[in-house]
Design an enzyme around this catalytic site. Structure first.
Site, PDB file in Angstrom:
ATOM      1  N   CYS A 353      32.069  70.206  66.136  1.00 24.54           N
ATOM      2  CA  CYS A 353      31.450  71.499  65.840  1.00 24.54           C
ATOM      3  C   CYS A 353      30.981  71.660  64.393  1.00 24.54           C
ATOM      4  CB  CYS A 353      32.367  72.644  66.254  1.00 24.54           C
ATOM      5  SG  CYS A 353      34.055  72.549  65.655  1.00 24.54           S
ATOM      6  N   ARG A 382      41.619  61.671  67.383  1.00 30.24           N
ATOM      7  CA  ARG A 382      42.718  62.579  67.077  1.00 30.24           C
ATOM      8  C   ARG A 382      44.021  61.811  67.057  1.00 30.24           C
ATOM      9  NH1 ARG A 382      40.678  67.668  70.884  1.00 30.24           N
ATOM     10  NH2 ARG A 382      38.696  67.927  69.776  1.00 30.24           N
ATOM     11  N   GLN A 400      33.637  63.660  73.946  1.00 29.13           N
ATOM     12  CA  GLN A 400      33.533  65.010  74.495  1.00 29.13           C
ATOM     13  C   GLN A 400      32.085  65.309  74.898  1.00 29.13           C
ATOM     14  OE1 GLN A 400      35.245  67.336  71.169  1.00 29.13           O
ATOM     15  NE2 GLN A 400      36.869  67.869  72.614  1.00 29.13           N
ATOM     16  N   ASP A 402      30.199  67.885  74.469  1.00 28.76           N
ATOM     17  CA  ASP A 402      30.432  69.010  73.577  1.00 28.76           C
ATOM     18  C   ASP A 402      29.154  69.819  73.380  1.00 28.76           C
ATOM     19  OD1 ASP A 402      32.307  70.375  72.184  1.00 28.76           O
ATOM     20  OD2 ASP A 402      32.449  68.983  70.508  1.00 28.76           O
ATOM     21  N   HIS A 404      27.509  73.516  71.653  1.00 30.06           N
ATOM     22  CA  HIS A 404      27.685  74.687  70.799  1.00 30.06           C
ATOM     23  C   HIS A 404      26.442  75.544  70.921  1.00 30.06           C
ATOM     24  CE1 HIS A 404      30.565  71.776  69.116  1.00 30.06           C
ATOM     25  NE2 HIS A 404      31.313  72.857  69.074  1.00 30.06           N
ATOM     26  N   LYS A 485      39.742  81.739  73.470  1.00 32.57           N
ATOM     27  CA  LYS A 485      39.021  80.871  74.405  1.00 32.57           C
ATOM     28  C   LYS A 485      39.415  81.152  75.848  1.00 32.57           C
ATOM     29  CE  LYS A 485      42.282  76.971  74.446  1.00 32.57           C
ATOM     30  NZ  LYS A 485      42.487  75.547  74.157  1.00 32.57           N
ATOM     31  N   HIS A 531      31.734  77.695  71.474  1.00 38.13           N
ATOM     32  CA  HIS A 531      32.106  76.287  71.655  1.00 38.13           C
ATOM     33  C   HIS A 531      32.342  76.038  73.145  1.00 38.13           C
ATOM     34  CE1 HIS A 531      33.508  75.862  67.300  1.00 38.13           C
ATOM     35  NE2 HIS A 531      33.464  77.178  67.456  1.00 38.13           N
TER      36      HIS A 531
END
Length: 658
Positions: A353, A382, A400, A402, A404, A485, A531
């Site tokens: 992000c 991670r 991911q 991912d 945004h 979230k 997100h």
């Protein structure tokens, strides 16, 4: 007139007067079996504890989530007592309840064997039958240290009391309260001390209140989950409110074991975890690579149709980026250590992000461009502790899907509604149908931004979740530091729940990165940021799908969709021609031209969970046909080749299971 002081309490919505010294068990009329504890003003209490005036008191049923946790925690104590009786040199670690069971860590000279577990379980049943009493005793820090001087790990926990570490790795079940307490296990006849443990509680009244339990397995586990600490021996068990519920769970475990993605991944040659790479770093083999590519391609197609723009960002970044975003303040323990390069610190990215913020900020933006939907298959890293890494579902390197979304405040609600619908529809396309939603709210100790902003964001997400008419479960304090979230929780083919997509509303990172767009009136405004990770990670979603389908993927996802099986060697060239036609239609097909007999080839295809088999012999060749065999053993003979190929293509295009 009574001289005993009286207290006023509230039970079942009605005020009652009880004598001072009345226990929660007395007030509730609890038998210690169907009701195992009390909840007083929201706090769990032992049934043997005295009530306090003004409390609202509720029963904790044995089959409730809290009731089960209490039974499991009490069973962990019984197990630890049995271990120390059979292995007097054993030192105690931590023994918390966990989902579907419990564990306890021990420092012992040698690992536990299966025969050891049988002996421990036998002794546990004797302790349960004895009906030992669980008796809570508050102690000072100094008294606790004196009593537990021979337990080095307990002494370390005492030092954590009240600190942040007391809430981690199960330590809160022992030192998470305002005061320390020790639970004594007492002989029900003599009152003599049988065993004791540092514990916050609460517990069931007696060991006889434990209806059903079973020890499952043992293995190594680092103390408090850190590889820097000693490796202890962890025994896992399960405990339930009845034998029937336990039998149901054990049957589920049997089915889950058959579906274990780690086992099927090896059997089907999909992926592996080479030791040379390190823990939690998978490699995908050709067949696994096909599934992954198909998953990504379909997701990419759907995102393009929904108006997303594809971007790409690097795997490492200077530390400055995560200083701005706050990750180095709030998430550093989950990041790999910094790399020094040319006088600067670089980090492997744990999140995509912040980099997407830089893309938004790279030039001036107008309200006409919003909503701006950025999407990336972005690989992140991670630092998960080794004790929690599990196959593909918990890894250290992951990709991911991912997204945004940057939008105006006025667009926010509609964008969230359409986004949630998009997520649910796409998950259904992959074969998941049973969902509920979880709303994670602010962690009061770990957040950025104002309370007002958080309240607005949380209520907006609540409205959107409720609009989908799905069950909504609250997760207090479960949000990331920058916003609340919604998590989409999906139940698989055998009823297990998996966290899938997350949708996170964020008013804070646009502020930290000074993101702006020009509004219709010419003013500069902050966008709202959303997100969204649909799969969570491709690796995790891959593992979930393997288990959901037990490795028998629907044709559109199967790495090999068809196997051609010649009845005799002379029939192989005909099937090669059939395969050529099928490939021209986009079908993934192989012809088994090995020396194995036909029945062995059929068994091999079934073992590999291939959806379709096309068999051919003399009669089929003469008629330009094939025998069409399905994965479940059904077969249609004499099917014209073009008709067979059309049926396969239709099943692939419709994304149906066969």
């Amino acid at each position: 007139m009574s001289t005993v002081p009286e207290l006023r309490i509230t039970l079942a919505g009605a005020e009652r007067v009880v004598a001072e010294g009345t226990t929660y068990g007395d007030a509730l009329g609890a038998d210690g079996r169907s009701v195992v504890a009390a909840r007083a003003d929201g706090e769990l209490r032992d049934l043997a504890a005295p009530v306090a005036g003004g409390e609202v008191i509720e029963p904790v049923a044995v089959d409730s989530p809290d009731g089960r946790a209490i039974v499991r925690h009490s069973t962990a104590h019984v197990m630890a007592q049995a271990v120390q009786e059979l292995f007097p040199e054993a030192k105690l670690g931590i023994g918390p309840p966990v989902e579907n069971g419990f564990y306890y860590d021990f420092d012992v000279k040698n690992p536990f064997t299966p025969d050891d577990l049988k002996r421990i379980e036998k002794r546990m049943r004797e302790i349960v039958k004895q009906g030992q009493l669980f008796s809570r005793r508050p102690v000072s820090d100094d008294d606790a240290r004196e009593e537990l001087a021979a337990e080095p790990y307990k002494l370390e926990l005492i030092g954590l009391k009240g600190g942040a570490g007391a809430q981690e790795d199960g330590a809160d079940v022992e030192v998470g309260g305002a005061e320390l307490s020790i639970y004594d296990n007492l002989d029900p006849k003599s009152g003599d001390l049988c065993w004791k443990d540092l514990c916050r509680g609460p517990h069931v009244p007696t060991t006889r209140s434990i209806p059903a339990f079973k020890l499952m397995r043992s293995g190594g586990a680092y103390w408090r989950g850190s590889e820097k600490n000693p490796q202890l021996q962890r025994i896992y068990g399960t405990a339930w409110e009845s034998r029937e519920k336990q039998d149901e769970y054990l049957h589920l475990l049997e089915e889950a074991e058959k579906r274990d993605h780690r086992k099927l991944g090896a059997e089907l040659d999909l992926f592996s975890f080479p030791d040379e790479l390190g823990s939690g770093l998978p490699v995908f083999h050709p067949k696994g690579g096909v599934i992954r590519r198909v998953m990504e391609d379909y997701s990419r197609k759907r995102h393009e149709e929904a108006g997303y723009s594809f971007v790409n960002t690097p795997h490492i970044t200077k530390s400055k980026l995560y200083e701005i975003s706050g990750h180095l303040d709030w998430y550093k323990d989950g990041m790999f250590p910094a790399m020094e390069l040319e006088g600067a610190e670089y980090y492997l990215k744990p999140m995509n992000c912040p980099m997407h913020n830089l893309i938004f900020r790279s030039r001036g933006r107008s309200y006409r461009e919003l909503p701006l939907r950025l999407f990336e298959f972005g690989t992140v890293y991670r630092y998960e502790k080794s004790g929690v890494i599990h196959g593909l579902t918990r890894v250290r390197g992951m990709t991911q899907d991912d997204a945004h979304i940057y939008c105006t405040h006025d667009q926010m609600r509609d964008e969230l509604k359409s986004l949630l619908r998009f997520v649910l529809d796409l998950l259904r396309d992959y074969g998941l149908e049973d969902f509920y939603l979880e709303l994670s709210t602010k962690d009061p100790e770990k957040f950025v931004g104002s309370d007002e902003v958080w309240e607005e964001a949380t209520e907006t997400l609540r409205e959107v979740a409720e609009s989908e008419k799905l069950e909504l479960v609250l997760d207090p304090g479960g949000a990331a530091f920058y916003g609340p979230k919604i998590s989409v929780q999906a139940r698989d083919a055998i009823g297990r729940t998996w966290q899938m997509s997350t949708i996170q509303l964020d008013f804070n990172l646009p502020e930290l990165f000074e993101l702006e767009y020009q509004a219709a009136d010419g003013t500069r405004q902050r966008p709202v940021k959303i997100h969204r990770a649909l799969f969570g990670s491709i690796e995790r979603f891959f593992g979930v799908l393997v288990e959901h389908y037990a490795g028998a993927f629907p044709p559109w996802l199967a790495p090999v969709q068809v196997v051609g099986i010649p009845i005799a060697e002379a029939h192989a060239p005909y099937l090669q021609d059939v395969a050529k036609k099928a490939r021209e239609r986009g079908i993934r097909i192989e012809v088994d031209a090995s020396d194995d007999r036909m029945q062995k080839k059929i068994r091999n295809a079934q073992k590999s969970k291939v959806p379709f088999m096309l068999l051919a012999g003399d009669e089929d060749i003469a008629n330009g046909a094939v025998s069409f065999r399905f994965r479940n053993g059904e077969q249609k003979n004499g099917v014209p080749v073009d008709e067979a190929i059309n049926e396969i293509v239709e099943a692939i295009e419709r994304r149906v299971q066969v």
